[in-house]
Every structure is written in structure tokens, then in C-alpha cells.
Design a protein around this motif. Structure first.
Motif, PDB file in Angstrom:
ATOM      1  N   UNK A   1     -38.153  -2.006 -28.276  1.00 24.03           N
ATOM      2  CA  UNK A   1     -39.192  -1.949 -27.245  1.00 24.03           C
ATOM      3  C   UNK A   1     -39.772  -3.331 -26.957  1.00 24.03           C
ATOM      4  N   UNK A   2     -39.792  -4.208 -27.953  1.00 27.00           N
ATOM      5  CA  UNK A   2     -40.326  -5.564 -27.757  1.00 27.00           C
ATOM      6  C   UNK A   2     -39.362  -6.458 -26.976  1.00 27.00           C
ATOM      7  N   UNK A   3     -38.117  -6.047 -26.874  1.00 27.16           N
ATOM      8  CA  UNK A   3     -37.128  -6.883 -26.181  1.00 27.16           C
ATOM      9  C   UNK A   3     -37.355  -6.922 -24.679  1.00 27.16           C
ATOM     10  N   UNK A   4     -38.180  -6.024 -24.163  1.00 28.50           N
ATOM     11  CA  UNK A   4     -38.464  -6.006 -22.727  1.00 28.50           C
ATOM     12  C   UNK A   4     -39.168  -7.277 -22.267  1.00 28.50           C
ATOM     13  N   UNK A   5     -39.757  -8.019 -23.218  1.00 29.54           N
ATOM     14  CA  UNK A   5     -40.515  -9.216 -22.859  1.00 29.54           C
ATOM     15  C   UNK A   5     -39.658 -10.489 -22.867  1.00 29.54           C
ATOM     16  N   UNK A   6     -38.371 -10.356 -23.190  1.00 26.16           N
ATOM     17  CA  UNK A   6     -37.499 -11.532 -23.186  1.00 26.16           C
ATOM     18  C   UNK A   6     -37.244 -11.987 -21.751  1.00 26.16           C
ATOM     19  N   UNK A   7     -37.191 -13.308 -21.513  1.00 28.63           N
ATOM     20  CA  UNK A   7     -36.897 -13.803 -20.166  1.00 28.63           C
ATOM     21  C   UNK A   7     -35.406 -13.671 -19.832  1.00 28.63           C
ATOM     22  N   UNK A   8     -35.082 -13.850 -18.583  1.00 26.40           N
ATOM     23  CA  UNK A   8     -33.687 -13.781 -18.129  1.00 26.40           C
ATOM     24  C   UNK A   8     -32.842 -14.779 -18.904  1.00 26.40           C
ATOM     25  N   UNK A   9     -31.650 -14.379 -19.238  1.00 24.19           N
ATOM     26  CA  UNK A   9     -30.755 -15.208 -20.042  1.00 24.19           C
ATOM     27  C   UNK A   9     -30.860 -14.846 -21.508  1.00 24.19           C
ATOM     28  N   UNK A  10     -32.082 -14.799 -22.024  1.00 22.64           N
ATOM     29  CA  UNK A  10     -32.282 -14.426 -23.425  1.00 22.64           C
ATOM     30  C   UNK A  10     -32.009 -12.948 -23.653  1.00 22.64           C
ATOM     31  N   UNK A  11     -32.268 -12.121 -22.649  1.00 17.58           N
ATOM     32  CA  UNK A  11     -31.929 -10.701 -22.780  1.00 17.58           C
ATOM     33  C   UNK A  11     -30.424 -10.555 -22.954  1.00 17.58           C
ATOM     34  N   UNK A  12     -29.662 -11.341 -22.186  1.00 19.90           N
ATOM     35  CA  UNK A  12     -28.206 -11.302 -22.306  1.00 19.90           C
ATOM     36  C   UNK A  12     -27.721 -11.747 -23.666  1.00 19.90           C
ATOM     37  N   UNK A  13     -28.338 -12.823 -24.190  1.00 17.82           N
ATOM     38  CA  UNK A  13     -27.954 -13.299 -25.520  1.00 17.82           C
ATOM     39  C   UNK A  13     -28.308 -12.264 -26.576  1.00 17.82           C
ATOM     40  N   UNK A  14     -29.486 -11.632 -26.430  1.00 20.86           N
ATOM     41  CA  UNK A  14     -29.871 -10.591 -27.381  1.00 20.86           C
ATOM     42  C   UNK A  14     -28.928  -9.404 -27.292  1.00 20.86           C
ATOM     43  N   UNK A  15     -28.541  -9.029 -26.077  1.00 17.94           N
ATOM     44  CA  UNK A  15     -27.592  -7.931 -25.919  1.00 17.94           C
ATOM     45  C   UNK A  15     -26.275  -8.267 -26.606  1.00 17.94           C
ATOM     46  N   UNK A  16     -25.783  -9.484 -26.362  1.00 15.09           N
ATOM     47  CA  UNK A  16     -24.560  -9.908 -27.046  1.00 15.09           C
ATOM     48  C   UNK A  16     -24.732  -9.939 -28.551  1.00 15.09           C
ATOM     49  N   UNK A  17     -25.919 -10.390 -29.002  1.00 19.10           N
ATOM     50  CA  UNK A  17     -26.194 -10.422 -30.438  1.00 19.10           C
ATOM     51  C   UNK A  17     -26.264  -9.049 -31.051  1.00 19.10           C
TER      52      UNK A  17
ATOM     53  N   UNK B   1     -35.401  -1.384 -18.263  1.00 18.44           N
ATOM     54  CA  UNK B   1     -35.348  -2.834 -18.417  1.00 18.44           C
ATOM     55  C   UNK B   1     -34.245  -3.390 -17.519  1.00 18.44           C
ATOM     56  N   UNK B   2     -34.554  -4.406 -16.749  1.00 14.73           N
ATOM     57  CA  UNK B   2     -33.612  -4.947 -15.782  1.00 14.73           C
ATOM     58  C   UNK B   2     -32.885  -6.157 -16.350  1.00 14.73           C
ATOM     59  N   UNK B   3     -31.560  -6.136 -16.253  1.00 15.19           N
ATOM     60  CA  UNK B   3     -30.758  -7.278 -16.658  1.00 15.19           C
ATOM     61  C   UNK B   3     -30.280  -8.016 -15.411  1.00 15.19           C
ATOM     62  N   UNK B   4     -30.433  -9.338 -15.399  1.00 10.92           N
ATOM     63  CA  UNK B   4     -30.001 -10.160 -14.287  1.00 10.92           C
ATOM     64  C   UNK B   4     -28.533 -10.551 -14.465  1.00 10.92           C
ATOM     65  N   UNK B   5     -27.986 -11.132 -13.419  1.00  8.83           N
ATOM     66  CA  UNK B   5     -26.574 -11.548 -13.462  1.00  8.83           C
ATOM     67  C   UNK B   5     -26.322 -12.505 -14.618  1.00  8.83           C
ATOM     68  N   UNK B   6     -27.249 -13.448 -14.853  1.00 10.43           N
ATOM     69  CA  UNK B   6     -27.086 -14.411 -15.940  1.00 10.43           C
ATOM     70  C   UNK B   6     -27.048 -13.715 -17.295  1.00 10.43           C
ATOM     71  N   UNK B   7     -27.807 -12.615 -17.428  1.00 14.55           N
ATOM     72  CA  UNK B   7     -27.796 -11.866 -18.685  1.00 14.55           C
ATOM     73  C   UNK B   7     -26.422 -11.257 -18.945  1.00 14.55           C
ATOM     74  N   UNK B   8     -25.849 -10.655 -17.924  1.00 15.33           N
ATOM     75  CA  UNK B   8     -24.527 -10.039 -18.079  1.00 15.33           C
ATOM     76  C   UNK B   8     -23.462 -11.088 -18.412  1.00 15.33           C
ATOM     77  N   UNK B   9     -23.568 -12.253 -17.763  1.00 16.03           N
ATOM     78  CA  UNK B   9     -22.583 -13.313 -18.028  1.00 16.03           C
ATOM     79  C   UNK B   9     -22.683 -13.782 -19.474  1.00 16.03           C
ATOM     80  N   UNK B  10     -23.919 -14.037 -19.934  1.00 20.33           N
ATOM     81  CA  UNK B  10     -24.108 -14.508 -21.316  1.00 20.33           C
ATOM     82  C   UNK B  10     -23.683 -13.445 -22.314  1.00 20.33           C
ATOM     83  N   UNK B  11     -24.020 -12.176 -22.046  1.00 16.48           N
ATOM     84  CA  UNK B  11     -23.635 -11.096 -22.966  1.00 16.48           C
ATOM     85  C   UNK B  11     -22.123 -10.986 -23.073  1.00 16.48           C
TER      86      UNK B  11
END
Length: 601
Positions: free
Chosen positions: A341-357, A1-11
Motif C-alpha cells: 500500500x505504501x508503494x503508491x507514493x513512489x514517483x514514476x520510474x521508481x514504481x517500475x524498478x520496484x515492480x521489477x524488484x 495505481x497508475x504505471x507510466x510508460x517509463x515504469x513499464x520499460x524499467x520493469x
């Protein structure tokens, strides 16, 4: 699963927002063990309640719920929804008793309730048994979920995940004490709720799911083993009686009062008791526990359930998950991994929030268990039996070292576990039969420290017996094991209450005058203290209102369940059922508000 820069920032921002405020409580928590373990007994009800619900909102809970949904349908969640009965009984019958006891930890209770060397022995034994052994089992379950999530998101090995979460959790738990844990919990709760609601939204709106209408339509035509209807909120009592007994009848009729489970202990205990004891007053203890039960059973479940239901459509078989993640360790594959496994379908930004969560979810639970377990090991074992009379700073340092020890031990145990539901069943089995004892000990003078020792030993040996039988080819169902274990344990401790050594009457009289438990179970002690039945009844009426508390318990449970199923039927589009249940919720909620107001006078 690929995390974008915005995901890392939000996380990173999510983690920083949670943890940075806790740094400012290090100095305060280091003043004394009362500050480090009980926040100086000055916690308001809303903070205590938020902390309780955040602690039970751990990284393994979404995985466990997904496991239930995929294997037993939505109705499988009655295995923990039944604990509503336990939680609400704590609100109306036990929260004020705990606060009146004035103890620092719930294990200190043993030496004001019982007498003799057995009282000290059971306090020391449970400090190690619960604080170290049982506590490590719970933390290992939580960290197992973190390992599965990290394996899906990043391809991490177990040791890599444990090292990452260990550094974060141990540092903050050792530094900030309970005050820091409470503040972190409060912030984490809102981040986690936002993240899981987002995950449910995107899962349901996947093209292959087709929104809520598509999900309901597709799953209405898909049946699990034995004709299982995944959407039903109650089990099928006609076609699958064995499953109905296991997931509904046993939990509602027996499990809630007979089994000790962390966060849903009969009579209160562990970190729930810790929050009640840290509250400013009896009112705050009652209010915090009531808020916890409403948030725990009404606000949180449906986002997890929806992701679990959507995963049945996306990954009908475990092999589909393995195909989607070919590099995933086969040992980690189970129905509980469907949620990450279902988290792979989250869009960019939301993956970061989910990771932080998810980091927040893991930390809120682990931080509490580290602080709670360290309080047992230091206050109830080390300070009581090993090094007495040292200065407060010495015990605070010991608490910080115990925090590190607990995480190392629990991390080692992660490698012995496989699935969230398997761990859940182990914990239930070990605590089978002890719950009734913890309910009764407040209201019946005959219960002794020896009863508690016998109950723990009988429960543990019963679970070992079932493990040995299973490994030798004798398979007994989980529900049957639970009932047999409860019967054996209950017979053993009740027999001990009548045949074993008795408590010192003076200790019992002191406890009665301090805590003022109501009911006829203390009449012999009242008579020895020169208190007539009329005076005892008058005292009960001044301190408790049993009929009103009973009404509060009943309406509280109905209010919570009706709210839970109102949300579910609304999501399913069954508006008639939803409106009917909403009416039940409004009526019971109105009654409950009036009950609480009268009890708080």
C-alpha cells in the motif's frame, strides 16, 4: 495505481537483465542431475552466499516485516533476528561437515548416517513431506504476498497473479537448473536492494511523515496496544511482559535451536545445504554461509522496517488501507498489505524498478524452492524408490516435470491462506521440536532414523492438536503452543534414541570416517573401530578447532547484531548509541576475521 510508460520499460528491462543470462545454462544443466541440482559442485563462495540471501529476500518478506512492525513494533523482528544464532552456528560447526559428506541433496545424508529400512523410509518420507507438502506451503506464502502486491498495483485476482508468475518461474526453473537459479539470484539481489532502499527513502520523506526526524518524533508519541513503543529495538520487559516473552525470550532462548524453519534450519538444510553441497570446497561452503548471514541480517532489514514504521503514520488503521484501495478484496486486508500500500507514493520510474524488484524477489525464492523441491522428489524419491538405474537424461526430464507439479500444487494452496504472519506461525509450529534433533544427529551416535520419523510425526500431530483445540474454543498462545510442541517432540525422539532400534555399527563407523564429526558423542563407535581416545582427540584437533569455532560463533552473532543496531540508531539520530555499537562491531569483526583465517588454514 497508475504505471507510466517509463515504469513499464524499467520493469521489463529489470526482468530481462535477470532472466536472459539464465537461458544460456539450459544445455549445461541438462547434462546430469549433478549439474541440474548441484551445479557440478563448482560454485564459488560469493555466488553461493549471494544466492542464499537472494532466495530469502522473497516477495513476502517485506510484508511480513511490515506486519511485525505494525503489530509488535521493531522489536517484533526478533522472531527472525534470533535465527542469527542458528545461521552462524551452521557456518562454524556444520558447513564443512556437509561438504565432507559429499551427498547431492541433504536427504541423501540419511542413508550414509543411518542403517536399515528405516533410513530409506525416512529419506523417501521427507522427500515427499518437505519437497512437496512443506515446500508448497512455503511457496504458497510467497505467492500470497505476490497476489496482495498485484491486487494493490493492478487490481489482479489471485488466479491472474499466479498465472503470470507461474509461467515465468516454471519455464526458467525447468530450463536452466541450479546454475540458472544462481545467476538469476545474483543479479536480482542488487536490483531488489536498490528498489527497497528507494521505497524506504520516498516513504520516510512523505509530507505526512516528515523525514527521519519527523518519523521518530511522531512515533515517539504514538503507542500501540499495551503501551507498545513502535521504535524500540528491544521489547519492553516491564510493562508488556507477555509480548516480550513471545517476541524475544522464546525466540532467543528456545526457538533458534528447537524449530526447523526454511533458510534457518538448525545444522543447515534445504536450499542452504544445497548451496553448501554445490560449493567448490569446504572453504567456499563456510565463506558462502558466513556472507549469507551478514547480508541477511545486516543489509536488508532496515529499508523494510522504515516503510513499516511510515505506514503506521500514513495508515494508522486497516480501515485506512481499505479506504485508500476501495476495490481491494477484503479478504486480502491485513497488516502485511501495508507494505504494498505504501508503494503508491513512489514517483514514476521508481514504481517500475520496484515492480521489477518485486518480480525478482518472488522469482528468486520460487525458483530456488522449485529446484530444491524437485531435487527431493526426483533424486530422493523417484530415482531411489520408483525408477532405479535409468539414464541421466531421464531424471533431468523428471526434474522438469516435478517443477511444474510443485508450482501447480503450491498455487492451489494460496487460496487457503490469509496473512504472512499467520503462515509464518504455521510453519514454525509444524517444525517445533525437531531442530534439536538436527543439531545433535551429527555429534551423537545414538540418533537413529526412527528418531527422525518419531520427531516429524510428534511435531505434526502436536500442531494438529492445537488447531483442533483452537477451533473448539480452547485458545492457547502461540508461544505456549511452541513450547508445548517442543517438549512433546523432544521427549518422544530422545526416548526413541534409547528404546528404539539401533543403527548398524558398520554404517556408523563409515559415517564417522567420512565426515569426521568432533566431540565425545562418537566415543563408543571410535572404540569399536579400534581408535583410542588419544587418537580420536588428535583426529579432532586435525580436522576441527572447537574452541576457535565457538569463539567464531559468539563473535559472529555479536558482530551481526551490533551492525544491525548501529544502522538503526544512526537512522534514529541516536549517535551516542550508534558510535558505541559501531565500536563493538569493529572489535568483534576484527576477531571474526582472525578466527576465519585460522580456520581456513
Amino acid at each position: 495505481m497508475q504505471l507510466h510508460t517509463i515504469d513499464w520499460i524499467i520493469a521489463l528491462l529489470s526482468v530481462a537483465v535477470c532472466f536472459v543470462p539464465a537461458l544460456f545454462f539450459g544445455k549445461r544443466s541438462g547434462k546430469s542431475t549433478a549439474e541440474f541440482f548441484a551445479s557440478g559442485r563448482s560454485v564459488p563462495w560469493w555466488l553461493a552466499g549471494l544466492s542464499m540471501v537472494a532466495t530469502t529476500f522473497s516477495s513476502d518478506t517485506p510484508n511480513l516485516v511490515a506486519n511485525f512492525v505494525r503489530t509488535q513494533g521493531v522489536a517484533g523482528n526478533w522472531q527472525w533476528w534470533a535465527f542469527t544464532l542458528t545461521g552462524v552456528s551452521t557456518v562454524f560447526f556444520y558447513a564443512r561437515l556437509w561438504r565432507r559428506s559429499g551427498v547431492l541433496t541433504d536427504l541423501e545424508f540419511y542413508e550414509i548416517r543411518y542403517s536399515g529400512k528405516a533410513a530409506g523410509a525416512v529419506r523417501g518420507f521427507r522427500a515427499v513431506y518437505l519437497g512437496l507438502l512443506f515446500n508448497c506451503m512455503i511457496m504458497a506464502t510467497v505467492n500470497l504476498a505476490a497476489c496482495k502486491i498485484a491486487a494493490v498495483l493492478f487490481g489482479f485476482e489471485r488466479w491472474q497473479t499466479l498465472l503470470a508468475v507461474g509461467l515465468l518461474n516454471v519455464v526458467f526453473a525447468a530450463h536452466s537448473g541450479l546454475w540458472g537459479v544462481l545467476v538469476i539470484d545474483m543479479i536480482q539481489f542488487f536490483i531488489k536492494m536498490t528498489a527497497v532502499i528507494g521505497a524506504a527513502y520516498f516513504a520516510v520523506n512523505l509530507p505526512q511523515v516528515g523525514g527521519m526526524s519527523g518519523l521518530v518524533d511522531k512515533l515517539s508519541h504514538v503507542h500501540g496496544p499495551g503501551g507498545l513503543n513502535y521504535l524500540n529495538m528491544l521489547p519492553d520487559f516491564t510493562n508488556n511482559w507477555d509480548l516480550a516473552v513471545a517476541i524475544f525470550v522464546i525466540p532467543v532462548a528456545v526457538q533458534w535451536w528447537a524449530v526447523w524453519y526454511p533458510g534457518a534450519e538448525p545444522g543447515g538444510g534445504s536450499y542452504i545445504a544445497q548451496r553448501m553441497l554445490a560449493s567448490k570446497s569446504e572453504k567456499d561452503a563456510l565463506g558462502g554461509t558466513l556472507f549469507f548471514n551478514v547480508a541477511h541480517y545486516v543489509l536488508r532489514p532496515w529499508p523494510w522496517i522504515l516503510v513499516g514504521l511510515a505506514s503506521i503514520i500514513v495508515y494508522p488503521e486497516l480501515s485506512d488501507i481499505q479506504k485508500a484501495f476501495p476495490h481491494l478484496d477484503p479478504k486480502l486486508i491485513g497488516h502485511d498489505i501495508a507494505y504494498p500500500a505504501m508503494l503508491r507514493f513512489l514517483p514514476a520510474g521508481w514504481i517500475g524498478l520496484m515492480l521489477g524488484g518485486l518480480i525478482a524477489a518472488n522469482s528468486s525464492t520460487i525458483l530456488t524452492h522449485l529446484n530444491w523441491g524437485a531435487s527431493y522428489l526426483v533424486h530422493d524419491f523417484y530415482r531411489r524408490f520408483v525408477r532405479k538405474g535409468k539414464e541421466e537424461h531421464h531424471y533431468v526430464v523428471a526434474g522438469r516435470l516435478a517443477t511444474v507439479l510443485l508450482f501447480v500444487c503450491s498455487s492451489a494452496l494460496v487460496f487457503a491462506l490469509d496473512t504472512a504472519q499467520g503462515s509464518f506461525n504455521i510453519i514454525l509450529q509444524i517444525g517445533a521440536g525437531t531442530g534439536l534433533l538436527y543439531l545433535v544427529r551429527w555429534f551423537w551416535w545414538r540418533v537413529t532414523a526412527w528418531c527422525e520419523i518419531v520427531a516429524m510425526v510428534a511435531s505434526f500431530l502436536s500442531s494438529v492438536m492445537f488447531l483442533v483445540l483452537t477451533r473448539n474454543g480452547v485458545h492457547i498462545g502461540t508461544a505456549q503452543q511452541l513450547l508445548i510442541g517442543i517438549f512433546i517432540t523432544t521427549v518422544c525422539w530422545v526416548a526413541t534414541a534409547y528404546l528404539g532400534p539401533q543403527n548398524d555399527p558398520k554404517v556408523l563407523m563409515d559415517f564417522y570416517m567420512r565426515v569426521r564429526p568432533f566431540g565425545p558423542g562418537w566415543r563408543p563407535i571410535q572404540r569399536k573401530a579400534g581408535i583410542s581416545n588419544a587418537d580420536a582427540t588428535a583426529m579432532d584437533l586435525r580436522t576441527e578447532n572447537f574452541p576457535l569455532s565457538l569463539l567464531g560463533w559468539f563473535t559472529g552473532c555479536i558482530m551481526i547484531w551490533s551492525a544491525l543496531f548501529t544502522v538503526g540508531n544512526f537512522l534514529y539520530g541516536r549517535m551516542g548509541y550508534a558510535l558505541g555499537l559501531l565500536a563493538v562491531f569493529v572489535v568483534t569483526g576484527t576477531i571474526l576475521i582472525q578466527v576465519v583465517r585460522r580456520l581456513w588454514r
